[in-house]
Motif scaffolding. Sequence first.
Motif, PDB file in Angstrom:
ATOM      1  N   ASP A   1       0.336   5.689 -10.839  1.00 42.89           N
ATOM      2  CA  ASP A   1      -0.479   6.522  -9.898  1.00 42.89           C
ATOM      3  C   ASP A   1       0.579   6.331  -8.636  1.00 42.89           C
ATOM      4  O   ASP A   1       0.661   6.786  -7.750  1.00 42.89           O
ATOM      5  N   ARG A   2       1.139   5.039  -8.486  1.00 40.74           N
ATOM      6  CA  ARG A   2       2.046   4.671  -7.273  1.00 40.74           C
ATOM      7  C   ARG A   2       2.836   3.544  -7.517  1.00 40.74           C
ATOM      8  O   ARG A   2       2.747   2.982  -8.450  1.00 40.74           O
ATOM      9  N   LEU A   3       3.859   3.365  -6.769  1.00 37.81           N
ATOM     10  CA  LEU A   3       4.675   2.179  -6.885  1.00 37.81           C
ATOM     11  C   LEU A   3       3.992   0.871  -6.460  1.00 37.81           C
ATOM     12  O   LEU A   3       3.126   0.877  -5.786  1.00 37.81           O
ATOM     13  N   TRP A   4       4.548  -0.202  -6.903  1.00 38.34           N
ATOM     14  CA  TRP A   4       3.769  -1.418  -6.668  1.00 38.34           C
ATOM     15  C   TRP A   4       4.126  -1.911  -5.201  1.00 38.34           C
ATOM     16  O   TRP A   4       5.396  -1.440  -4.810  1.00 38.34           O
ATOM     17  N   ASN A   5       3.354  -2.239  -4.418  1.00 35.64           N
ATOM     18  CA  ASN A   5       3.714  -2.717  -2.948  1.00 35.64           C
ATOM     19  C   ASN A   5       4.618  -4.038  -3.121  1.00 35.64           C
ATOM     20  O   ASN A   5       4.514  -4.866  -4.121  1.00 35.64           O
ATOM     21  N   ALA A   6       5.488  -4.118  -1.943  1.00 39.15           N
ATOM     22  CA  ALA A   6       6.409  -5.329  -2.165  1.00 39.15           C
ATOM     23  C   ALA A   6       5.500  -6.498  -2.167  1.00 39.15           C
ATOM     24  O   ALA A   6       5.980  -7.559  -2.679  1.00 39.15           O
TER      25      ALA A   6
END
Length: 359
Positions: free
Chosen positions: A325-330
């Motif tokens: 669904d989306r990139l992992w946040n930092a």
Amino acid sequence: MLQSKIPATIITGFLGAGKTTIIRSMLQNADGKKIALIINEFGDLGVDGDVLKGCGAENCTEEDIVELTNGCICCTVADDFIPTMEKLLEREERPDHIVIETSGLALPQPLVAAFNWPEIKSQVTVDGVVTVVDSAAVSDGRFAHDHDKLDAQRQEDESLDHESPLEELFEDQLTAADMIVLNKADLIDEIKLDQVKASVQNSIERKPAFVVARNGIVPSDVLLGLGVGSEDDLATRKSHHEKHHHDEHSDDDHEHHHHHHDHDEFESFVVELGVVKKPEEFCVGLSELIQEYGILRLKGIVHVPDKAMRLVIQAVGARVDQHFDRLWNADEEKSSKLVVIGLHDIEQQKIASAIKGLI
């Protein structure tokens, strides 16, 4: 007066009907409307909120998504839902539309009634109640209705004076609807779809609109803008509990009487995992476990070591769907967590151990 109020759409439906998918599609195609979303997650982990935050819709930012995780929305109207609505209405930039996704186990009626509370009624109206139905599940006979058979059982067993909680809950969600979305129509043929529609219509007295959806795609202009004002039409939406007791409750009492719908029939628990190196094999194993242990619903976020994005897993019945669904946040911990929902006697420890054994 209706036009001066913020419209609110209540989206309800049983476990795995596809509410989240429909809402994600709606947010991505909202034609610039600023939508506030209230999610009532059943379980210890707000998976649906995370999924929807990853939808990337510019008109619905993370601050516009509010999760209610303190239990079923229909039992926490006064303590949880009303204060959330008040905070939303106090914002300087108010939403154009409010969408409320109930838990799969929620009764919609008390929530609709809550819009008659003075703090809410003067500012918001229920644009409509949308009930999402898993057409394939109903076609397979799960949560379908056979009144003749039930009547025959009543004749044979004097102690049987009501339908099963699952069936009552399903009917109550249909009864509350202004629109019924027959979702997952891509999984059955036209004849079975017609049978599902007839079955659903025959189980309720009201005559809602019907929309057929494939892959959870329903245009936002179909879902939004119904203009019903459902809060002024409570008399035709009575739940089984209300019909059985024939009591006229005030709005203040309404949610207390609905504690009787038995959430003890259901349990949910979270399984925390490490990385999942082979997601395809993992999902096949999950499908087998779902059938073995009678799991109603399984959903969560999975960390695949060589992928920069989160893997979302959704399962109802033996069907297990997955997508990134989306990139992992930092600043986000990369972890794998699954919510498992089943009936009250579900074997939590065995299931958790079995799932962990798949990775």
